[in-house]
Design an enzyme around this catalytic site. Sequence first.
Site, PDB file in Angstrom:
ATOM      1  N   ASN A 124       7.650  77.380 -59.249  1.00  0.00           N
ATOM      2  CA  ASN A 124       7.868  76.471 -60.524  1.00  0.00           C
ATOM      3  C   ASN A 124       7.444  75.222 -60.311  1.00  0.00           C
ATOM      4  O   ASN A 124       7.714  74.446 -59.504  1.00  0.00           O
ATOM      5  CB  ASN A 124       9.227  76.349 -60.720  1.00  0.00           C
ATOM      6  CG  ASN A 124       9.419  75.530 -62.126  1.00  0.00           C
ATOM      7  OD1 ASN A 124       8.538  75.290 -62.851  1.00  0.00           O
ATOM      8  ND2 ASN A 124      10.770  75.229 -62.329  1.00  0.00           N
ATOM      9  N   TRP A 125       6.077  74.989 -60.847  1.00  0.00           N
ATOM     10  CA  TRP A 125       5.515  73.786 -60.719  1.00  0.00           C
ATOM     11  C   TRP A 125       5.842  72.558 -61.266  1.00  0.00           C
ATOM     12  O   TRP A 125       5.616  71.358 -61.280  1.00  0.00           O
ATOM     13  CB  TRP A 125       3.783  73.954 -61.009  1.00  0.00           C
ATOM     14  CG  TRP A 125       3.138  74.882 -59.899  1.00  0.00           C
ATOM     15  CD1 TRP A 125       3.514  75.587 -58.832  1.00  0.00           C
ATOM     16  CD2 TRP A 125       1.578  75.158 -59.967  1.00  0.00           C
ATOM     17  NE1 TRP A 125       2.758  76.276 -58.153  1.00  0.00           N
ATOM     18  CE2 TRP A 125       1.309  76.013 -59.004  1.00  0.00           C
ATOM     19  CE3 TRP A 125       0.967  74.789 -60.674  1.00  0.00           C
ATOM     20  CZ2 TRP A 125       0.210  76.611 -58.546  1.00  0.00           C
ATOM     21  CZ3 TRP A 125      -0.711  75.205 -60.551  1.00  0.00           C
ATOM     22  CH2 TRP A 125      -0.961  76.061 -59.352  1.00  0.00           C
ATOM     23  N   LYS A 126       6.814  72.878 -62.190  1.00  0.00           N
ATOM     24  CA  LYS A 126       7.342  71.880 -62.999  1.00  0.00           C
ATOM     25  C   LYS A 126       6.148  71.156 -63.891  1.00  0.00           C
ATOM     26  O   LYS A 126       5.174  71.568 -64.159  1.00  0.00           O
ATOM     27  CB  LYS A 126       8.134  71.101 -62.238  1.00  0.00           C
ATOM     28  CG  LYS A 126       9.449  72.080 -61.822  1.00  0.00           C
ATOM     29  CD  LYS A 126      10.776  71.218 -61.243  1.00  0.00           C
ATOM     30  CE  LYS A 126      11.481  72.224 -60.491  1.00  0.00           C
ATOM     31  NZ  LYS A 126      12.716  71.620 -60.008  1.00  0.00           N
ATOM     32  N   HIS A 176      16.368  76.837 -67.566  1.00  0.00           N
ATOM     33  CA  HIS A 176      16.209  75.904 -66.383  1.00  0.00           C
ATOM     34  C   HIS A 176      17.101  74.552 -66.528  1.00  0.00           C
ATOM     35  O   HIS A 176      17.223  74.136 -67.645  1.00  0.00           O
ATOM     36  CB  HIS A 176      14.714  75.478 -66.019  1.00  0.00           C
ATOM     37  CG  HIS A 176      14.734  74.801 -64.664  1.00  0.00           C
ATOM     38  ND1 HIS A 176      15.246  73.517 -64.577  1.00  0.00           N
ATOM     39  CD2 HIS A 176      14.278  75.342 -63.519  1.00  0.00           C
ATOM     40  CE1 HIS A 176      15.045  73.347 -62.975  1.00  0.00           C
ATOM     41  NE2 HIS A 176      14.422  74.447 -62.497  1.00  0.00           N
ATOM     42  N   GLU A 182      16.920  71.871 -65.836  1.00  0.00           N
ATOM     43  CA  GLU A 182      16.155  70.581 -66.390  1.00  0.00           C
ATOM     44  C   GLU A 182      15.914  70.842 -67.956  1.00  0.00           C
ATOM     45  O   GLU A 182      15.693  69.806 -68.579  1.00  0.00           O
ATOM     46  CB  GLU A 182      14.715  70.363 -65.568  1.00  0.00           C
ATOM     47  CG  GLU A 182      15.113  69.955 -64.253  1.00  0.00           C
ATOM     48  CD  GLU A 182      13.996  70.280 -63.096  1.00  0.00           C
ATOM     49  OE1 GLU A 182      13.063  71.014 -63.546  1.00  0.00           O
ATOM     50  OE2 GLU A 182      14.448  70.134 -62.148  1.00  0.00           O
ATOM     51  N   GLU A 238      20.714  78.481 -59.510  1.00  0.00           N
ATOM     52  CA  GLU A 238      20.102  77.201 -59.007  1.00  0.00           C
ATOM     53  C   GLU A 238      21.252  76.232 -59.111  1.00  0.00           C
ATOM     54  O   GLU A 238      21.310  75.595 -60.436  1.00  0.00           O
ATOM     55  CB  GLU A 238      18.779  76.898 -59.859  1.00  0.00           C
ATOM     56  CG  GLU A 238      17.561  77.839 -59.558  1.00  0.00           C
ATOM     57  CD  GLU A 238      16.390  77.231 -60.072  1.00  0.00           C
ATOM     58  OE1 GLU A 238      15.432  77.230 -59.095  1.00  0.00           O
ATOM     59  OE2 GLU A 238      16.162  76.307 -60.976  1.00  0.00           O
ATOM     60  N   GLY A 258      15.768  69.929 -55.843  1.00  0.00           N
ATOM     61  CA  GLY A 258      15.041  68.383 -55.646  1.00  0.00           C
ATOM     62  C   GLY A 258      15.918  67.552 -54.963  1.00  0.00           C
ATOM     63  O   GLY A 258      15.374  66.356 -54.759  1.00  0.00           O
ATOM     64  N   SER A 287      15.829  73.594 -53.306  1.00  0.00           N
ATOM     65  CA  SER A 287      15.616  72.985 -51.878  1.00  0.00           C
ATOM     66  C   SER A 287      15.165  74.009 -51.042  1.00  0.00           C
ATOM     67  O   SER A 287      15.587  74.004 -49.797  1.00  0.00           O
ATOM     68  CB  SER A 287      16.687  71.775 -51.463  1.00  0.00           C
ATOM     69  OG  SER A 287      16.789  70.901 -52.251  1.00  0.00           O
ATOM     70  N   GLY A 289      10.795  75.184 -56.302  1.00  0.00           N
ATOM     71  CA  GLY A 289      10.203  73.898 -56.901  1.00  0.00           C
ATOM     72  C   GLY A 289       9.285  73.285 -55.933  1.00  0.00           C
ATOM     73  O   GLY A 289       7.975  73.918 -55.780  1.00  0.00           O
ATOM     74  N   GLY A 290       9.653  72.192 -55.450  1.00  0.00           N
ATOM     75  CA  GLY A 290       8.688  71.295 -55.033  1.00  0.00           C
ATOM     76  C   GLY A 290       7.889  71.974 -53.863  1.00  0.00           C
ATOM     77  O   GLY A 290       6.718  71.389 -53.678  1.00  0.00           O
TER      78      GLY A 290
HETATM   79  P1  13P Z   1      13.184  72.334 -55.716  1.00  0.00           P
HETATM   80  O1  13P Z   1      12.864  73.646 -54.812  1.00  0.00           O
HETATM   81  O2  13P Z   1      12.281  71.355 -55.850  1.00  0.00           O
HETATM   82  O3  13P Z   1      14.795  72.073 -55.195  1.00  0.00           O
HETATM   83  O4  13P Z   1      13.461  72.861 -57.272  1.00  0.00           O
HETATM   84  C1  13P Z   1      13.960  74.058 -57.274  1.00  0.00           C
HETATM   85  C2  13P Z   1      13.928  74.488 -58.786  1.00  0.00           C
HETATM   86  O5  13P Z   1      14.430  73.928 -59.688  1.00  0.00           O
HETATM   87  C3  13P Z   1      12.657  75.668 -59.151  1.00  0.00           C
HETATM   88  O6  13P Z   1      13.018  76.056 -60.461  1.00  0.00           O
END
Ligand code: 13P
Length: 250
Positions: free
Chosen positions: A10-12, A96, A98, A166, A172, A212, A233-234
């Site tokens: 997930n590149w956000k 998600h 977020e 999640e 993050g 993470s 994510g990251g």
């Molecule tokens: P991180 O891997 O950066 O913690 O993000 C997880 C995430 O929200 C994937 O959708």
Amino acid sequence: MKKAPLIIGNWKLNPVSQKAAVTLAQATIKACRGTNASIAIAPPFVYLSDVSKKISRSKILLAAQDVSTEPLGAFTGEIAASQLRDLKISYVIIGHSERRARGETDSDVVQKVTQALKNKLTPVVCVGEKERDAKGDFYTTVAKQIKALTAVFGTTDIKKIVIAYEPIWAIGTGKTATVEDVKEMQLFIYSVLTKVFDRKVANSVKLLYGGSVKPHNAKVLHADGGMGGFLVGGASLNATDFAAIVKATE
Ligand code: 13P
């Protein structure tokens, strides 16, 4: 039943330009070559078209980060499931944390999943608690999010939905859930699904863990956490790290 692991990056709201997105897609294809896992990447909407062309001859599939609750019409700023389907998108991340933090409700999630299923996209529905409490009330939060789905979707549909656990406190932050946390949640989610359907149906629902996930913790989380893959994510913004996570599931 052993299914191929699924890893979604997930590149956000990254990267900064179309060019950088295509470069990252190219690097991801290269780094993930030769792996057996199912892999998808979820760039921002504006990059989907170009990234789609870049990955068309690779085994990597595309995911969108969200979808509209509406099929088409006067909904400024929205993107419909049929439009994603037209771009050959396979998965769509829904609910998600977020997005939930910006007001998305369980009822929106249900409508988005409905749109996704109607258009043959695989919904990846995110669930997870804000924080963990000693009494275990966080299980109630997760159960509520899953029951919003089971109240509406029957056996045929639930099997097409991927559920991504999640925990918000792990996103993050570098604070990964422990293997025990992940395993307990996997068993809990299956028990919630089993109560509504049966064990066979519950077992056929793919579960992912996200929060993470990094090259150094992916192997043990995958081997002992009991989930069917990861939502990353990251670490998906670095092709080498993402590929290391993919390989840790094999
Ligand atoms: P991180 O891997 O950066 O913690 O993000 C997880 C995430 O929200 C994937 O959708």
